[in-house]
Design a protein around this motif. Structure first.
Motif, PDB file in Angstrom:
ATOM      1  N   ARG A  42      53.164  45.818  32.925  1.00 48.03           N
ATOM      2  CA  ARG A  42      52.759  46.950  32.078  1.00 48.03           C
ATOM      3  C   ARG A  42      52.194  48.082  32.930  1.00 48.03           C
ATOM      4  NH1 ARG A  42      49.146  43.300  27.938  1.00 48.03           N
ATOM      5  NH2 ARG A  42      50.793  41.811  27.349  1.00 48.03           N
ATOM      6  N   ARG A  43      51.430  47.726  33.954  1.00 48.87           N
ATOM      7  CA  ARG A  43      50.885  48.750  34.848  1.00 48.87           C
ATOM      8  C   ARG A  43      52.011  49.427  35.630  1.00 48.87           C
ATOM      9  NH1 ARG A  43      47.165  51.269  33.473  1.00 48.87           N
ATOM     10  NH2 ARG A  43      46.799  52.005  35.585  1.00 48.87           N
ATOM     11  N   LEU A  44      53.025  48.666  36.039  1.00 49.30           N
ATOM     12  CA  LEU A  44      54.150  49.268  36.753  1.00 49.30           C
ATOM     13  C   LEU A  44      54.829  50.320  35.879  1.00 49.30           C
ATOM     14  CD1 LEU A  44      55.907  46.220  38.505  1.00 49.30           C
ATOM     15  CD2 LEU A  44      54.104  47.705  39.388  1.00 49.30           C
ATOM     16  N   ARG A  45      55.016  50.005  34.614  1.00 48.21           N
ATOM     17  CA  ARG A  45      55.666  50.960  33.717  1.00 48.21           C
ATOM     18  C   ARG A  45      54.797  52.193  33.507  1.00 48.21           C
ATOM     19  NH1 ARG A  45      57.064  46.034  31.134  1.00 48.21           N
ATOM     20  NH2 ARG A  45      55.377  46.255  29.621  1.00 48.21           N
ATOM     21  N   ILE A  46      53.509  51.988  33.312  1.00 45.53           N
ATOM     22  CA  ILE A  46      52.595  53.114  33.095  1.00 45.53           C
ATOM     23  C   ILE A  46      52.565  54.030  34.311  1.00 45.53           C
ATOM     24  CG2 ILE A  46      50.155  53.722  32.818  1.00 45.53           C
ATOM     25  CD1 ILE A  46      49.901  51.181  31.055  1.00 45.53           C
ATOM     26  N   LEU A  47      52.545  53.429  35.484  1.00 40.06           N
ATOM     27  CA  LEU A  47      52.430  54.193  36.733  1.00 40.06           C
ATOM     28  C   LEU A  47      53.789  54.629  37.281  1.00 40.06           C
ATOM     29  CD1 LEU A  47      49.756  51.910  38.434  1.00 40.06           C
ATOM     30  CD2 LEU A  47      49.357  54.198  37.484  1.00 40.06           C
ATOM     31  N   ASP A  48      54.857  54.198  36.627  1.00 33.22           N
ATOM     32  CA  ASP A  48      56.227  54.508  37.072  1.00 33.22           C
ATOM     33  C   ASP A  48      56.448  54.020  38.504  1.00 33.22           C
ATOM     34  OD1 ASP A  48      58.807  55.432  36.751  1.00 33.22           O
ATOM     35  OD2 ASP A  48      58.342  57.458  37.461  1.00 33.22           O
ATOM     36  N   LEU A  49      56.054  52.772  38.748  1.00 29.46           N
ATOM     37  CA  LEU A  49      56.263  52.144  40.055  1.00 29.46           C
ATOM     38  C   LEU A  49      57.429  51.169  39.964  1.00 29.46           C
ATOM     39  CD1 LEU A  49      52.552  51.412  41.055  1.00 29.46           C
ATOM     40  CD2 LEU A  49      53.995  53.297  41.841  1.00 29.46           C
ATOM     41  N   TYR A  55      52.852  48.583  43.908  1.00 27.19           N
ATOM     42  CA  TYR A  55      51.564  48.443  43.216  1.00 27.19           C
ATOM     43  C   TYR A  55      50.484  47.983  44.192  1.00 27.19           C
ATOM     44  CZ  TYR A  55      48.107  47.239  39.713  1.00 27.19           C
ATOM     45  OH  TYR A  55      46.947  47.190  38.970  1.00 27.19           O
ATOM     46  N   CYS A  56      50.812  47.053  45.066  1.00 24.02           N
ATOM     47  CA  CYS A  56      49.841  46.608  46.067  1.00 24.02           C
ATOM     48  C   CYS A  56      49.438  47.758  46.987  1.00 24.02           C
ATOM     49  CB  CYS A  56      50.412  45.451  46.883  1.00 24.02           C
ATOM     50  SG  CYS A  56      50.556  43.891  45.970  1.00 24.02           S
ATOM     51  N   GLN A  57      50.400  48.608  47.328  1.00 23.85           N
ATOM     52  CA  GLN A  57      50.088  49.783  48.152  1.00 23.85           C
ATOM     53  C   GLN A  57      49.141  50.726  47.408  1.00 23.85           C
ATOM     54  OE1 GLN A  57      53.789  51.574  49.346  1.00 23.85           O
ATOM     55  NE2 GLN A  57      54.367  49.871  50.679  1.00 23.85           N
ATOM     56  N   GLU A  67      42.198  51.916  40.239  1.00 22.29           N
ATOM     57  CA  GLU A  67      43.273  51.041  39.762  1.00 22.29           C
ATOM     58  C   GLU A  67      42.814  49.590  39.675  1.00 22.29           C
ATOM     59  OE1 GLU A  67      46.519  49.685  38.061  1.00 22.29           O
ATOM     60  OE2 GLU A  67      45.974  51.800  38.309  1.00 22.29           O
ATOM     61  N   ARG A  68      41.875  49.196  40.529  1.00 19.24           N
ATOM     62  CA  ARG A  68      41.339  47.836  40.439  1.00 19.24           C
ATOM     63  C   ARG A  68      40.631  47.625  39.109  1.00 19.24           C
ATOM     64  NH1 ARG A  68      40.291  45.997  46.583  1.00 19.24           N
ATOM     65  NH2 ARG A  68      38.878  44.412  45.746  1.00 19.24           N
ATOM     66  N   ARG A  69      40.013  48.659  38.583  1.00 21.40           N
ATOM     67  CA  ARG A  69      39.404  48.562  37.239  1.00 21.40           C
ATOM     68  C   ARG A  69      40.485  48.332  36.192  1.00 21.40           C
ATOM     69  NH1 ARG A  69      37.092  53.637  35.866  1.00 21.40           N
ATOM     70  NH2 ARG A  69      35.981  52.638  34.153  1.00 21.40           N
ATOM     71  N   SER A  73      41.170  45.133  33.649  1.00 19.49           N
ATOM     72  CA  SER A  73      41.417  45.335  32.220  1.00 19.49           C
ATOM     73  C   SER A  73      42.704  44.640  31.798  1.00 19.49           C
ATOM     74  CB  SER A  73      41.511  46.829  31.891  1.00 19.49           C
ATOM     75  OG  SER A  73      40.294  47.482  32.144  1.00 19.49           O
ATOM     76  N   ALA A  74      43.725  44.736  32.657  1.00 16.57           N
ATOM     77  CA  ALA A  74      45.019  44.158  32.316  1.00 16.57           C
ATOM     78  C   ALA A  74      44.981  42.635  32.289  1.00 16.57           C
ATOM     79  CB  ALA A  74      46.075  44.636  33.320  1.00 16.57           C
ATOM     80  N   ILE A  75      44.193  42.039  33.159  1.00 14.65           N
ATOM     81  CA  ILE A  75      44.240  40.590  33.321  1.00 14.65           C
ATOM     82  C   ILE A  75      43.266  39.864  32.404  1.00 14.65           C
ATOM     83  CG2 ILE A  75      42.503  40.260  35.134  1.00 14.65           C
ATOM     84  CD1 ILE A  75      46.060  38.710  34.939  1.00 14.65           C
ATOM     85  N   THR A  76      42.224  40.526  31.907  1.00 11.53           N
ATOM     86  CA  THR A  76      41.240  39.848  31.074  1.00 11.53           C
ATOM     87  C   THR A  76      41.800  39.566  29.690  1.00 11.53           C
ATOM     88  OG1 THR A  76      40.251  42.022  30.598  1.00 11.53           O
ATOM     89  CG2 THR A  76      39.195  40.670  32.276  1.00 11.53           C
TER      90      THR A  76
END
Length: 283
Positions: A42-49, A55-57, A67-69, A73-76
């Protein structure tokens, strides 16, 4: 056109799992690999990665801290409801609140903490219970701190807006007393909200307060931590509770480690802080 989903390499998995553990104490093992992939996709889609390497970069880049925040949020997992595990609120109402409300009437400070408040049902249930015991609680020095590691959950909780299905468990009396209808949803009344303070807070990091609490709710949180992080949290809660204060935890949790001697089990996953001094440990 069908696109192939990105693959998570073992090195990337370990990097992400290590970041999550370092930031929150949450353990992501191989059994949770598919969950991690789904959440970060989901984060990849939001960030267009394009892939997890990108994403690790990003996590290593200039805005990596922010982004760590989002990663946390994504994993909890946020599973909650009004008056979930009702025996805790029954104990609060029948055993704990009477002396605390007497303290409040006498001008003393009374503090509650919902330490993983999610979308707010728990701290609002706490507020409703307090107001049933002391309807004028807002005029006294009574405050409920509601915190969560997920900023999106904190915003939702502060908004205090809930679907009719979520509110149904309250019954008509509580719904009418503490909520107002807003279109096809229910909103917590402003006078109830005035008793609460919502903050983004990582239990694994420094806590921005020094005052102690009379009651702490931290339920179904440490099941995601490793043993060291879990035992450290119990120790910190002991240091943050007044003598005789109460800690409520989840149905599958128990206080263990050095903190066990600081608490007495007095009910179903209900602990009372005893008089043994806390040996301070690094957070």
């Amino acid at each position: 056109m069908i696109t192939t989903p990105p693959e998570l390499t073992q090195a990337q998995f370990r990097k992400l799992a290590d970041i999550i553990h370092a930031d929150s104490g949450i353990v992501i093992n191989e059994a949770k690999r598919s969950l991690l992939v789904a959440r970060i996709n989901r984060r990849l889609r939001i960030l267009d990665l394009q892939d997890f390497g990108a994403y690790c970069q990003k996590l290593d880049g200039a805005d990596g801290a922010q982004e760590r925040r989002h990663l946390l949020s994504a994993i909890t997992t946020n599973v909650t409801a009004f008056f979930r595990e009702p025996h805790h609120f029954d104990a609060l109402s029948s055993e704990i609140l009477k002396p605390l409300m007497a303290d409040a009437r006498a001008g003393k400070r009374v503090r509650f903490w919902s330490a993983a408040c999610s979308s707010g049902e728990e701290p609002y249930s706490l507020a409703f219970t307090v107001l049933e015991a002391l309807p004028e609680a807002a005029r006294h020095d009574v405050l409920i701190l509601a915190s969560d590691v997920d900023p999106q959950m904190v915003r939702r909780a502060e908004e205090g807006l809930y679907a009719e299905d979520a509110v149904r468990v309250l019954g008509p009396e509580r719904s009418q007393r503490f909520m107002v209808r807003r279109d096809d949803a229910y909103a917590v009344r402003d006078d109830v909200k005035a008793m609460l303070r919502f903050v983004e807070l990582n239990l694994h990091a420094q806590w921005p307060f020094t005052g102690k609490f009379d009651v702490i709710f931290c339920r179904n949180v440490t099941i995601y931590f490793d043993g060291e992080a879990r035992r450290r949290l119990w120790q910190r809660f002991a240091g943050q509770l007044n003598e005789g204060g109460t800690l409520f935890i989840g149905h599958s949790e128990r206080v263990d480690g050095p903190a066990a001697e600081l608490f007495e089990l007095v009910g179903t996953t209900q602990y009372r802080r005893n008089a043994v001094p806390v040996q301070t440990t690094a957070s």
